[in-house]
Design an enzyme around this catalytic site. Sequence first.
Site, PDB file in Angstrom:
ATOM      1  N   HIS A 268       0.801  -1.230   0.000  1.00 27.14           N
ATOM      2  CA  HIS A 268       0.000   0.000   0.000  1.00 27.14           C
ATOM      3  C   HIS A 268       0.835   1.283   0.000  1.00 27.14           C
ATOM      4  CE1 HIS A 268      -3.362  -2.562   0.194  1.00 27.14           C
ATOM      5  NE2 HIS A 268      -3.549  -2.640   1.503  1.00 27.14           N
TER       6      HIS A 268
ATOM      7  N   HIS B  12      -9.869   1.712   0.685  1.00 25.38           N
ATOM      8  CA  HIS B  12      -9.806   0.548   1.574  1.00 25.38           C
ATOM      9  C   HIS B  12     -10.938   0.535   2.611  1.00 25.38           C
ATOM     10  CE1 HIS B  12      -7.847  -2.841   3.380  1.00 25.38           C
ATOM     11  NE2 HIS B  12      -6.704  -2.638   2.765  1.00 25.38           N
TER      12      HIS B  12
ATOM     13  N   GLU C 148     -11.454  -3.937  -2.890  1.00 18.01           N
ATOM     14  CA  GLU C 148     -10.537  -2.909  -3.385  1.00 18.01           C
ATOM     15  C   GLU C 148     -10.364  -3.080  -4.894  1.00 18.01           C
ATOM     16  OE1 GLU C 148      -6.978  -3.181  -0.646  1.00 18.01           O
ATOM     17  OE2 GLU C 148      -8.331  -4.670   0.164  1.00 18.01           O
TER      18      GLU C 148
END
Length: 373
Positions: free
Chosen positions: A135, A207, A338
Amino acid sequence: MKKQTLLLMTAAISFFTACENKPADTVTKPGITEKPFGVFENENITQYTITNANGMQVSIINYGGIVTDIITPDKDKKMGDVVLGFDSLSGYLQKGNPYFGALIGRYGNRIAKGKFVLDGKTYQLPLNNNGNTLHGGVKGFDKVVWQATKLPGDSSLQLTYASKDGEQGFPGNLQSTVVYTLTADNSLQISYTATTDKATPVNLTNHCYFNLSAGKEGTILDHEVMINADKYTAVDTVLIPTGQLPDVKGTPMDFTTAKKVGKDIASVKGGYDHNWVLNRKGNDLEEVATVYDAGSGRFLEVFTTEPGLQFYTGNFLDSTLHGKNNWVYAQHAALCLETQHFPDGPNQPTFPNTILKPGETYKHVTKYKFSVK
Ligand code: BGC
């Protein structure tokens, strides 16, 4: 064990009761309101709440572009908050916050060993997940302050972030714009664009952790999920794609027909945390997944322009995080959908391209539509 179960149940009940305190007929005026939400790195953090004519509300803060609340009606028109999160900024700043509701960038999901080669040069990113980069690195787009602007029309909030050349090891100054819109048909639409002055990997996503029961059910194991995908990206033990795209048919990964999350989860080591290769007709917004919670009647449809979907079942939640309304987040308390390009795209030549070049514009639109049935 018994005590823990009791604690979880009490917490879930008090969460639900707190949510129920907001009856559907408390009509809040459509528009965008603002409220202070603390200070981060000397910058004021504001919580923006968008309300539509149906009384649905989405709240977003300019720290991490985090969606803190999504309040939607159930089949009895009772409003409830269907995403995990915290009451205050300190909750989001705490170590171990697993990206609740946040914008993810510069690269969503993992880059193997935090390394990639671009135009003959090797780039090394900070490693923050089992020797890999997850991420966007140690301080991804979820941990920065975005500039917020309310757009005309009273239903959209625009967030921009200028990521500097070399930030978290990535090349190029990247200008990202994300527009959150709450539509009249109870959809949260997220539009992402980005431009760069040097070639760089880009993979932006959101998210949110959804629990459509609004906390009435402590886990999402009874939620019914459909994912329109015949294949998924196989991963190794640290969740790095092997490059293989196995068929879902006849395996626990098959969600082509809606089924309860809990049906086959025990056969998937660690739970679902994979990228599905979406069956797409073209590049426009297409419906790719649905989630249904029979208890509340809430139905969520996911539309996207992206080729992949990371379906993550909150496997790493372990009852240590205490969220909004005293809810203790147990394993599988929520699920994430996602929309994205595939993990480790920069190192996988057969995956859809994730390199943005100067002069090009990265574009991604995802829509989460809420209704009841
Ligand atoms: C990843 C998980 C990770 C989670 C962080 C998901 O996108 O696939 O492996 O634990 O994000 O909360």
